[in-house]
Write a protein that holds these residues in place. Structure first.
Motif, PDB file in Angstrom:
ATOM      1  N   LEU A  37      -1.473   7.525  56.840  1.00 39.43           N
ATOM      2  CA  LEU A  37      -0.312   6.654  56.697  1.00 39.43           C
ATOM      3  C   LEU A  37       0.762   7.428  55.944  1.00 39.43           C
ATOM      4  O   LEU A  37       0.518   8.548  55.482  1.00 39.43           O
ATOM      5  CB  LEU A  37      -0.691   5.376  55.933  1.00 39.43           C
ATOM      6  N   ARG A  38       1.911   6.850  55.794  1.00 38.97           N
ATOM      7  CA  ARG A  38       3.033   7.561  55.173  1.00 38.97           C
ATOM      8  C   ARG A  38       2.691   8.122  53.793  1.00 38.97           C
ATOM      9  O   ARG A  38       3.045   9.240  53.478  1.00 38.97           O
ATOM     10  CB  ARG A  38       4.233   6.631  55.083  1.00 38.97           C
ATOM     11  N   TYR A  39       2.009   7.356  52.969  1.00 41.76           N
ATOM     12  CA  TYR A  39       1.729   7.786  51.603  1.00 41.76           C
ATOM     13  C   TYR A  39       0.254   8.068  51.330  1.00 41.76           C
ATOM     14  O   TYR A  39      -0.099   8.471  50.226  1.00 41.76           O
ATOM     15  CB  TYR A  39       2.227   6.730  50.601  1.00 41.76           C
ATOM     16  N   ARG A  77       0.915   4.604  44.417  1.00 41.15           N
ATOM     17  CA  ARG A  77       0.896   5.836  45.199  1.00 41.15           C
ATOM     18  C   ARG A  77       0.121   6.891  44.466  1.00 41.15           C
ATOM     19  O   ARG A  77      -0.052   6.892  43.317  1.00 41.15           O
ATOM     20  CB  ARG A  77       2.299   6.364  45.454  1.00 41.15           C
TER      21      ARG A  77
END
Length: 137
Positions: A102-104, A137
């Motif tokens: 995924l993006r992070y 994050r």
């Protein structure tokens, strides 16, 4: 003859049962009995949906089935609940293992969020959920 039917659950118990089904990886068939035909989920903006999102019952059910391809081992640690009439507020720590990049997060990592959700329960079903998710994050 005595009434042996199961008594209806309280709004709080209904929402907590719904969360347990989600945690167990429930898809559309498993979560459908908890939700009204007019159910609407409103998500405040967060890392995975920067603009926020609003989904009707059909979108939520489709997302429940797709989530099995995105995450596994979901866990909700309920920190606090409040219930007034049919309004239930749940604050929880959520985590899951990511099954794809995924993006992070990369595949295999644990994704975590602090969540607060406001549910409206009417007639024994959830009619709406407003979610405020803060991802780490």
């Amino acid at each position: 003859m005595a009434d042996t039917s199961v008594p209806p659950t309280s709004p709080l118990e209904h929402v907590l049962d719904f969360i347990r089904v989600l945690e167990a990886g429930g898809g559309s068939a498993e979560i459908r009995p908890f939700l009204s035909d007019s159910f609407v989920l409103t998500e405040a903006p967060h890392l995975l949906a920067p603009e926020g999102a609003t989904r009707t019952l059909a979108g939520v059910l489709a997302g429940a089935d797709q989530s099995r391809q995105v995450v596994k081992d979901q866990q909700f640690i309920v920190r606090r609940t409040t219930c007034e009439g049919g309004r239930v507020v749940v604050e929880a720590d959520w985590s899951a293992t990511v099954l794809m990049d995924l993006r992070y997060w990369d595949r295999g990592e644990t994704i975590r969020a602090r969540t607060a959700s406001v549910f409206e329960v009417n007639g024994g079903v959830i009619v709406s959920q407003d979610s405020y998710d803060c991802y780490f994050r």
